[in-house]
Design a protein around this motif. Sequence first.
Motif, PDB file in Angstrom:
ATOM      1  N   SER A  27      45.925  88.212 -55.255  1.00 49.20           N
ATOM      2  CA  SER A  27      44.785  88.480 -54.396  1.00 49.20           C
ATOM      3  C   SER A  27      44.832  87.538 -53.198  1.00 49.20           C
ATOM      4  O   SER A  27      45.307  86.404 -53.299  1.00 49.20           O
ATOM      5  CB  SER A  27      43.481  88.298 -55.171  1.00 49.20           C
ATOM      6  N   VAL A  28      44.345  88.009 -52.059  1.00 48.85           N
ATOM      7  CA  VAL A  28      44.382  87.182 -50.855  1.00 48.85           C
ATOM      8  C   VAL A  28      43.421  86.013 -50.938  1.00 48.85           C
ATOM      9  O   VAL A  28      43.446  85.113 -50.092  1.00 48.85           O
ATOM     10  CB  VAL A  28      44.100  88.009 -49.586  1.00 48.85           C
ATOM     11  N   MET A  29      42.577  86.007 -51.959  1.00 46.26           N
ATOM     12  CA  MET A  29      41.724  84.867 -52.239  1.00 46.26           C
ATOM     13  C   MET A  29      42.074  84.328 -53.614  1.00 46.26           C
ATOM     14  O   MET A  29      42.226  85.086 -54.571  1.00 46.26           O
ATOM     15  CB  MET A  29      40.248  85.234 -52.139  1.00 46.26           C
ATOM     16  N   CYS A  30      42.235  83.026 -53.696  1.00 51.70           N
ATOM     17  CA  CYS A  30      42.664  82.344 -54.909  1.00 51.70           C
ATOM     18  C   CYS A  30      41.567  81.379 -55.336  1.00 51.70           C
ATOM     19  O   CYS A  30      41.071  80.592 -54.515  1.00 51.70           O
ATOM     20  CB  CYS A  30      43.972  81.589 -54.629  1.00 51.70           C
ATOM     21  N   ALA A 289      42.614  85.872 -41.729  1.00 56.07           N
ATOM     22  CA  ALA A 289      43.204  86.673 -40.650  1.00 56.07           C
ATOM     23  C   ALA A 289      44.394  86.006 -39.986  1.00 56.07           C
ATOM     24  O   ALA A 289      45.073  86.633 -39.149  1.00 56.07           O
ATOM     25  CB  ALA A 289      42.135  86.973 -39.590  1.00 56.07           C
ATOM     26  N   GLN A 290      44.693  84.757 -40.345  1.00 59.11           N
ATOM     27  CA  GLN A 290      45.755  84.032 -39.654  1.00 59.11           C
ATOM     28  C   GLN A 290      47.142  84.438 -40.163  1.00 59.11           C
ATOM     29  O   GLN A 290      47.313  84.739 -41.349  1.00 59.11           O
ATOM     30  CB  GLN A 290      45.547  82.525 -39.799  1.00 59.11           C
ATOM     31  N   PRO A 291      48.138  84.439 -39.279  1.00 55.59           N
ATOM     32  CA  PRO A 291      49.494  84.857 -39.658  1.00 55.59           C
ATOM     33  C   PRO A 291      50.083  83.988 -40.769  1.00 55.59           C
ATOM     34  O   PRO A 291      49.805  82.794 -40.852  1.00 55.59           O
ATOM     35  CB  PRO A 291      50.292  84.689 -38.348  1.00 55.59           C
ATOM     36  N   THR A 310      34.154  85.615 -51.849  1.00 52.64           N
ATOM     37  CA  THR A 310      35.123  86.703 -51.950  1.00 52.64           C
ATOM     38  C   THR A 310      34.794  87.853 -51.006  1.00 52.64           C
ATOM     39  O   THR A 310      35.676  88.641 -50.657  1.00 52.64           O
ATOM     40  CB  THR A 310      35.214  87.233 -53.395  1.00 52.64           C
ATOM     41  N   ALA A 311      33.546  87.955 -50.569  1.00 51.63           N
ATOM     42  CA  ALA A 311      33.172  89.011 -49.617  1.00 51.63           C
ATOM     43  C   ALA A 311      33.947  88.894 -48.315  1.00 51.63           C
ATOM     44  O   ALA A 311      34.107  89.881 -47.592  1.00 51.63           O
ATOM     45  CB  ALA A 311      31.669  88.953 -49.339  1.00 51.63           C
ATOM     46  N   ALA A 312      34.458  87.705 -48.026  1.00 54.41           N
ATOM     47  CA  ALA A 312      35.215  87.499 -46.785  1.00 54.41           C
ATOM     48  C   ALA A 312      36.458  88.373 -46.731  1.00 54.41           C
ATOM     49  O   ALA A 312      36.897  88.790 -45.647  1.00 54.41           O
ATOM     50  CB  ALA A 312      35.605  86.026 -46.653  1.00 54.41           C
ATOM     51  N   ALA A 313      37.040  88.667 -47.893  1.00 56.35           N
ATOM     52  CA  ALA A 313      38.254  89.483 -47.928  1.00 56.35           C
ATOM     53  C   ALA A 313      37.966  90.958 -47.708  1.00 56.35           C
ATOM     54  O   ALA A 313      38.879  91.733 -47.421  1.00 56.35           O
ATOM     55  CB  ALA A 313      38.971  89.291 -49.259  1.00 56.35           C
ATOM     56  N   LEU A 314      36.702  91.337 -47.847  1.00 59.72           N
ATOM     57  CA  LEU A 314      36.323  92.747 -47.738  1.00 59.72           C
ATOM     58  C   LEU A 314      35.700  93.084 -46.400  1.00 59.72           C
ATOM     59  O   LEU A 314      35.375  94.249 -46.137  1.00 59.72           O
ATOM     60  CB  LEU A 314      35.340  93.100 -48.866  1.00 59.72           C
ATOM     61  N   ALA A 315      35.520  92.076 -45.547  1.00 58.94           N
ATOM     62  CA  ALA A 315      34.873  92.304 -44.253  1.00 58.94           C
ATOM     63  C   ALA A 315      35.648  91.576 -43.150  1.00 58.94           C
ATOM     64  O   ALA A 315      35.222  90.512 -42.674  1.00 58.94           O
ATOM     65  CB  ALA A 315      33.428  91.825 -44.303  1.00 58.94           C
TER      66      ALA A 315
END
Length: 352
Positions: A27-30, A289-291, A310-315
Amino acid sequence: MAASAPAASAPAKMPRKTIPGTDIEVSVMCLGTWQFGDPSGTYTKQSEEVEAEIVRQAVAAGVNFIDTAEGYGGGESERSIAKALAAAGVKREDVVLASKVSPENLEPSALRAAVERSLANLKTEFIDLYQIHWPVRGDGWDVAATFGELKKLQEEGKIRAIGVSNFGPADLAAAVATGARISTNQLPYSLAWRAIEHEVTAACSKADVGVMGYSPLAQGLLSGKYAATADVSPAISRSRLFHRDTSPRARHEEEGCEEELWSLVAELRSVAEESGMPVAQIALAWVLAQPNVTSVVFGASKPEHVARNTAAALAPLPASVLGRLSAASDPVKAKIGANCDVWNSKDGGRFR
């Protein structure tokens, strides 16, 4: 015939990325678990019930990636994770576990013993991502021997992927030169701490090493909780963001960038008011959003923090907002410079 009701849209799923050089999807969030075993007083350790609820909510939100280290409370964080996963009813195959070995255990026999301890603490037969927590300074570290042992452990199936943490360009180059496949580099990264952008992120990109950004809320400074230096505890204000005299725990000799920091926080608050999103969610979304960022390591000292973070990954943020936030943090980035060490002055910094 009456028109049928539109089908309900499926809930958004947590995006995933593949750890470079592997087939491991994360997942993009750990979920970072320093607070599960923190001995420093930065956080208050929660009960086992609260820790299990944090893990349960993180997994329910789509997080399959959990990060820890043997250095977090002398293995207490690792043991707490094992208990929390069991209490939350989470199957081992449904999570990717990452841990780290401390600098004093990098000699091959000590390294192997450290892996065995972490396996026992985590109650698992393998660790998905095993990272060197900090490089060793001085002439005593046999880098080739350390990574040679890591490769053996990988071949034996005790670890699946090799990572590093807090490695600057020279350290990363030395690790890659050993022939080991370095998959990730865990680094401090936030709107308030962009030092890695000067040199390190380019080195990671060149070596196809994914960035795991830790402390994305700068230890809570970007959570919306703080608006002035007087609000910040000495444990947090000891960083290079603050004047050397602000905290008795400061190890640096710098003037900090407090004016620039609070100007950034004010801009974050403005974006939050305009968008209706929490300050912390916006700060996290910027890092996501960073490369070259494979995953962002977030903490949660309370279960309710999980949904917010975790909402940050969905918005995802619009490009215009991302640019606005980058511009607001540019003065902080300029003052901090290329030294990536959050706590130590340039001459004493632990990055190379």
